[in-house]
Design an enzyme around this catalytic site. Structure first.
Site, PDB file in Angstrom:
ATOM      1  N   GLU A 286       0.795  -1.142  -0.231  1.00 44.87           N
ATOM      2  CA  GLU A 286       0.079   0.185  -0.353  1.00 44.87           C
ATOM      3  C   GLU A 286       0.924   1.867  -0.239  1.00 44.87           C
ATOM      4  OE1 GLU A 286      -3.445   0.095  -0.616  1.00 44.87           O
ATOM      5  OE2 GLU A 286      -2.771  -2.547  -0.479  1.00 44.87           O
ATOM      6  N   TRP A 289       2.088   1.754  -3.342  1.00 47.35           N
ATOM      7  CA  TRP A 289       0.612   1.935  -4.033  1.00 47.35           C
ATOM      8  C   TRP A 289       0.865   3.808  -4.469  1.00 47.35           C
ATOM      9  CZ3 TRP A 289      -2.053   1.519  -8.419  1.00 47.35           C
ATOM     10  CH2 TRP A 289      -2.654  -0.026  -8.325  1.00 47.35           C
ATOM     11  N   TRP A 317     -20.499  11.634 -20.218  1.00 48.88           N
ATOM     12  CA  TRP A 317     -20.640  12.120 -18.818  1.00 48.88           C
ATOM     13  C   TRP A 317     -22.229  12.454 -19.042  1.00 48.88           C
ATOM     14  CZ3 TRP A 317     -17.536   8.748 -16.264  1.00 48.88           C
ATOM     15  CH2 TRP A 317     -16.669   9.188 -16.632  1.00 48.88           C
ATOM     16  N   ASN A 352     -10.268   3.023   2.715  1.00 51.73           N
ATOM     17  CA  ASN A 352     -10.378   2.330   1.469  1.00 51.73           C
ATOM     18  C   ASN A 352     -11.558   1.954   0.196  1.00 51.73           C
ATOM     19  OD1 ASN A 352      -8.671   2.815  -0.787  1.00 51.73           O
ATOM     20  ND2 ASN A 352      -8.500   0.305  -0.917  1.00 51.73           N
ATOM     21  N   TRP A 370     -15.060  11.674 -13.374  1.00 55.06           N
ATOM     22  CA  TRP A 370     -14.306  11.344 -11.935  1.00 55.06           C
ATOM     23  C   TRP A 370     -14.576  12.512 -11.692  1.00 55.06           C
ATOM     24  CZ3 TRP A 370     -10.018  12.797 -12.647  1.00 55.06           C
ATOM     25  CH2 TRP A 370      -9.386  13.309 -13.559  1.00 55.06           C
ATOM     26  N   TRP A 393      -8.881   7.860  -8.394  1.00 51.97           N
ATOM     27  CA  TRP A 393     -10.005   8.266  -9.059  1.00 51.97           C
ATOM     28  C   TRP A 393     -10.067   7.960 -10.319  1.00 51.97           C
ATOM     29  CZ3 TRP A 393     -14.487   9.871  -7.957  1.00 51.97           C
ATOM     30  CH2 TRP A 393     -15.012  10.006  -6.831  1.00 51.97           C
TER      31      TRP A 393
HETATM   32  P1  FAD Z   1      -3.779   2.030   5.209  1.00 49.20           P
HETATM   33  O1  FAD Z   1      -3.951   0.972   4.145  1.00 49.20           O
HETATM   34  O2  FAD Z   1      -2.945   2.132   6.210  1.00 49.20           O
HETATM   35  O3  FAD Z   1      -2.366   2.211   4.221  1.00 49.20           O
HETATM   36  C1  FAD Z   1      -1.039   2.786   4.311  1.00 49.20           C
HETATM   37  C2  FAD Z   1      -0.411   4.476   3.688  1.00 49.20           C
HETATM   38  O4  FAD Z   1      -0.222   3.683   1.515  1.00 49.20           O
HETATM   39  C3  FAD Z   1      -2.089   5.232   3.345  1.00 49.20           C
HETATM   40  O5  FAD Z   1      -1.108   6.027   4.859  1.00 49.20           O
HETATM   41  C4  FAD Z   1      -1.102   6.067   2.029  1.00 49.20           C
HETATM   42  O6  FAD Z   1      -0.257   6.734   2.028  1.00 49.20           O
HETATM   43  C5  FAD Z   1      -0.883   5.248   1.123  1.00 49.20           C
HETATM   44  N1  FAD Z   1      -2.140   3.654   0.654  1.00 49.20           N
HETATM   45  C6  FAD Z   1      -2.802   3.376   1.375  1.00 49.20           C
HETATM   46  N2  FAD Z   1      -3.949   3.160   0.563  1.00 49.20           N
HETATM   47  C7  FAD Z   1      -3.367   3.307  -1.208  1.00 49.20           C
HETATM   48  C8  FAD Z   1      -4.036   3.596  -2.464  1.00 49.20           C
HETATM   49  N3  FAD Z   1      -4.830   3.071  -2.889  1.00 49.20           N
HETATM   50  N4  FAD Z   1      -3.355   4.822  -3.411  1.00 49.20           N
HETATM   51  C9  FAD Z   1      -2.038   4.987  -2.890  1.00 49.20           C
HETATM   52  N5  FAD Z   1      -1.986   5.026  -1.180  1.00 49.20           N
HETATM   53  C10 FAD Z   1      -2.428   4.576  -1.312  1.00 49.20           C
HETATM   54  N6  FAD Z   1      -4.839   8.601  -0.268  1.00 49.20           N
HETATM   55  C11 FAD Z   1      -4.475   9.290   0.458  1.00 49.20           C
HETATM   56  O7  FAD Z   1      -3.931   9.016   1.513  1.00 49.20           O
HETATM   57  N7  FAD Z   1      -5.403  10.457   0.087  1.00 49.20           N
HETATM   58  C12 FAD Z   1      -6.746  10.833  -1.011  1.00 49.20           C
HETATM   59  O8  FAD Z   1      -6.671  12.057  -1.264  1.00 49.20           O
HETATM   60  C13 FAD Z   1      -7.121   9.665  -1.574  1.00 49.20           C
HETATM   61  N8  FAD Z   1      -8.101   9.335  -2.658  1.00 49.20           N
HETATM   62  C14 FAD Z   1      -8.605   8.153  -2.837  1.00 49.20           C
HETATM   63  C15 FAD Z   1      -9.492   7.938  -3.799  1.00 49.20           C
HETATM   64  C16 FAD Z   1     -10.482   7.411  -4.342  1.00 49.20           C
HETATM   65  C17 FAD Z   1     -11.282   7.268  -5.365  1.00 49.20           C
HETATM   66  C18 FAD Z   1     -10.318   6.148  -3.450  1.00 49.20           C
HETATM   67  C19 FAD Z   1     -10.478   4.982  -4.525  1.00 49.20           C
HETATM   68  C20 FAD Z   1      -8.895   5.908  -2.814  1.00 49.20           C
HETATM   69  C21 FAD Z   1      -7.749   7.479  -2.532  1.00 49.20           C
HETATM   70  N9  FAD Z   1      -6.752   6.841  -1.679  1.00 49.20           N
HETATM   71  C22 FAD Z   1      -6.321   8.148  -0.759  1.00 49.20           C
HETATM   72  C23 FAD Z   1      -6.259   5.451  -1.109  1.00 49.20           C
HETATM   73  C24 FAD Z   1      -7.030   5.077   0.296  1.00 49.20           C
HETATM   74  O9  FAD Z   1      -8.404   4.943  -0.074  1.00 49.20           O
HETATM   75  C25 FAD Z   1      -6.165   6.099   1.468  1.00 49.20           C
HETATM   76  O10 FAD Z   1      -4.577   6.021   1.156  1.00 49.20           O
HETATM   77  C26 FAD Z   1      -6.283   5.033   2.282  1.00 49.20           C
HETATM   78  O11 FAD Z   1      -7.117   4.095   2.599  1.00 49.20           O
HETATM   79  C27 FAD Z   1      -6.113   6.021   3.809  1.00 49.20           C
HETATM   80  O12 FAD Z   1      -5.534   5.133   5.385  1.00 49.20           O
HETATM   81  P2  FAD Z   1      -4.589   4.484   5.818  1.00 49.20           P
HETATM   82  O13 FAD Z   1      -4.409   5.398   5.517  1.00 49.20           O
HETATM   83  O14 FAD Z   1      -5.613   3.973   6.830  1.00 49.20           O
HETATM   84  O15 FAD Z   1      -3.458   3.354   4.970  1.00 49.20           O
END
Ligand code: FAD
Length: 488
Positions: A286, A289, A317, A352, A370, A393
């Site tokens: 993650e 990502w 759209w 997420n 989107w 997105w």
């Molecule tokens: P954890 O699961 O604990 O993950 C640890 C870290 O990994 C996160 O804090 C984040 O920095 C990174 N991470 C995790 N999943 C992703 C992912 N899919 N893509 C990129 N990085 C990731 N994340 C954001 O930080 N900012 C946003 O603006 C954002 N917008 C999103 C919009 C959509 C439509 C979707 C589907 C996902 C988005 N995410 C975004 C990714 C993800 O949802 C969040 O990072 C995550 O939910 C944060 O929770 P956590 O810190 O507990 O994640």
């Protein structure tokens, strides 16, 4: 020997790195043994990076206050200015009599352009301007394909990133052993004037209950994750009611903790045998990502506003202000979608799995661009991130790099039944449904009349009926996609 006061100061320009720990720019400045001035500029110039949304501005206010307090303890004042950044930075250097500035890099095109212009101009004037990597495990230009090209697919990107070996070790920034010489006192904006907290109405109560912006809050979140969540991560990270993820995203977004610090702290726990490696591997991917999103933003700077796959620019759209409004308010009639949108409004965060479902619903069930959803997230998320938000997105839309195929259309009911089987998450955020049994919590529209009565629900009144029927919406989305399928 010149007096300490007359030593020219070094300026550390803080941007997305609001911390002391593992902050290479700050460490470099402190190592000089000269006075240090910290600077933050709220950039209002015409070429500024995208302005922070409402939730981010709330976060920034509190994070900057925490940073100012932490810096004061090591004798570094924080000066706040309004942009344009190019002017503000040059003014501060001149007023301070400084000939040396350092910062950690950022990766959005507008920020890169400002930094490059500033660096060239300052160096042309004989000043020292240095930049460092404070935000990423690997620089976007360090991870390239064999042909020297950027990656477009996550798995080979992550494999190549990890094949380079462990990221650089995080560095403790130690308070100087002797007090730093005092820098000149410069005029500074007040944080509350620069970034006013919401007052009338004060919409930030839920944010205050949920978050502690700042470096100390970030480290507390990391410790809590290590102690009680990481050992469940691989199995439960997709369950929104399980509270199994780190909640580090806003802290990482504002650089209150470095990804290197997070990477190594989780590795140390795994090495201590606290849990098996699959949790660590999943968590690292993650973080991967996040790296991949920054890789894309750096190499394909248009992803913030243009579909990565050009054919999506021809997508039909729909203009649907009422539908968009119902979505933002959590009034779609699909409980998982509504729970997510209400969690977002209340806390500035959304799980997420639910982000994926609500984004898919907006794009595919409502056929709303989107970019409208991305903009709503930008305004309301405390972790609104220029790389992660746009890349995610586009991933959901099917228009991005390595995106989910467009025809994968989440069924919001079955997503709820799979990932929130007992309805814990929906009960938390959609309390008017709380008394429904688990078998109907994700489909109140299908519940028998007596059951609804017993649960105190009047469909169309206390809770909306589904605003679109899933099967019909799905078919409409597939037809719309068909119309651009063969476009260039
Ligand atoms: P954890 O699961 O604990 O993950 C640890 C870290 O990994 C996160 O804090 C984040 O920095 C990174 N991470 C995790 N999943 C992703 C992912 N899919 N893509 C990129 N990085 C990731 N994340 C954001 O930080 N900012 C946003 O603006 C954002 N917008 C999103 C919009 C959509 C439509 C979707 C589907 C996902 C988005 N995410 C975004 C990714 C993800 O949802 C969040 O990072 C995550 O939910 C944060 O929770 P956590 O810190 O507990 O994640």
């Amino acid at each position: 020997m010149p007096s300490k006061v007359s030593l020219p100061p070094i300026v550390v320009w803080f941007r997305e790195d609001l911390r002391l720990d593992d902050n290479p720019a700050l460490a470099a400045a402190l190592a000089e043994g000269r006075p240090v001035i910290a600077l933050y500029v709220l950039d209002s110039g015409p070429d500024a990076p995208r302005a922070p949304g409402g939730a981010s501005r709330w976060w920034l206010n509190l994070s900057l206050k925490a940073l100012a307090g932490d810096l004061a303890k090591i004798g570094v004042p924080l000066v706040l200015r309004k942009g344009p950044a190019l002017t503000a930075v040059r003014e501060v250097l001149a007023e301070a009599g400084a000939a040396h500035i350092v910062w950690n890099r950022r990766y959005e095109a507008a920020g890169i352009a400002i930094d490059a212009e500033l660096k060239a101009a300052l160096r042309g004037d004989g000043l020292v301007a240095e930049s460092f990597n404070g935000a990423l495990l690997a620089e976007p230009w360090e991870v390239l394909t064999g042909a020297g090209q950027p990656y477009r697919v996550f798995t080979p990107f992550f494999r190549a990133m990890t094949a380079r070996g462990a990221p650089a070790q995080p560095k403790d920034v130690k308070a100087p052993s002797r007090p730093l010489p005092e820098p000149p006192v410069l005029q500074s904006e007040e944080i509350d004037a620069l970034l006013p907290l919401p007052a009338r109405p004060d919409w930030a109560g839920g944010l205050r209950d949920t978050w502690t912006p700042g470096e100390a809050g970030a480290h507390r979140r990391l410790e809590a994750f290590l102690d009680s969540r990481l050992h469940r991560y691989a199995g439960e990270r997709d369950i929104p009611g399980a509270d199994a993820t780190s909640l580090l995203s806003p802290h990482l977004r504002f650089g209150e903790i470095s990804p290197r610090r997070v990477w190594f702290a989780t590795s140390e726990r795994a090495a201590a045998g606290d849990f098996d490696d699959r949790h660590l591997d999943k968590f690292r991917s993650e973080l991967g990502w996040r790296e991949f999103s920054y890789h894309l933003l750096f190499h394909f700077p248009d992803i913030g506003h243009a579909s990565f796959q050009p054919r999506f620019e021809a997508f039909p759209w729909r203009d649907d202000p009422d539908g968009f409004r119902a979505w933002t308010r959590g009034r779609t009639g699909y409980p998982l979608v509504d729970a997510g949108m209400r969690e977002l409004w209340h806390t500035g965060y959304m799980h997420n799995r639910v982000r994926m479902v609500v984004a898919s619903f907006l794009i595919k069930h409502l056929l709303i661009d989107w970019r409208q959803g991305e903009a709503w997230f930008w305004d309301t998320l405390v972790d609104a991130d220029p790389a992660n938000n746009t890349a995610s997105w586009q991933w959901v839309a099917g228009s991005g790099a390595d995106a989910a195929p467009y025809f994968r259309i989440f069924n919001p009911t079955s997503q709820g039944e799979t990932f929130d089987p007992d309805g814990a998450y929906v009960r938390r955020w959609v309390p008017e449904l709380a008394r429904l049994p688990a078998s109907y919590i994700h489909k109140p529209h299908a519940a028998p009349r007596e059951m609804l009565e017993q649960a105190g629900i009047r469909l169309g009144d206390t809770y909306p009926r589904p605003m679109v029927e899933h099967g019909a919406a799905r078919q409409r989305a597939l037809d719309a996609f068909q119309s651009i399928k063969n476009a260039a």
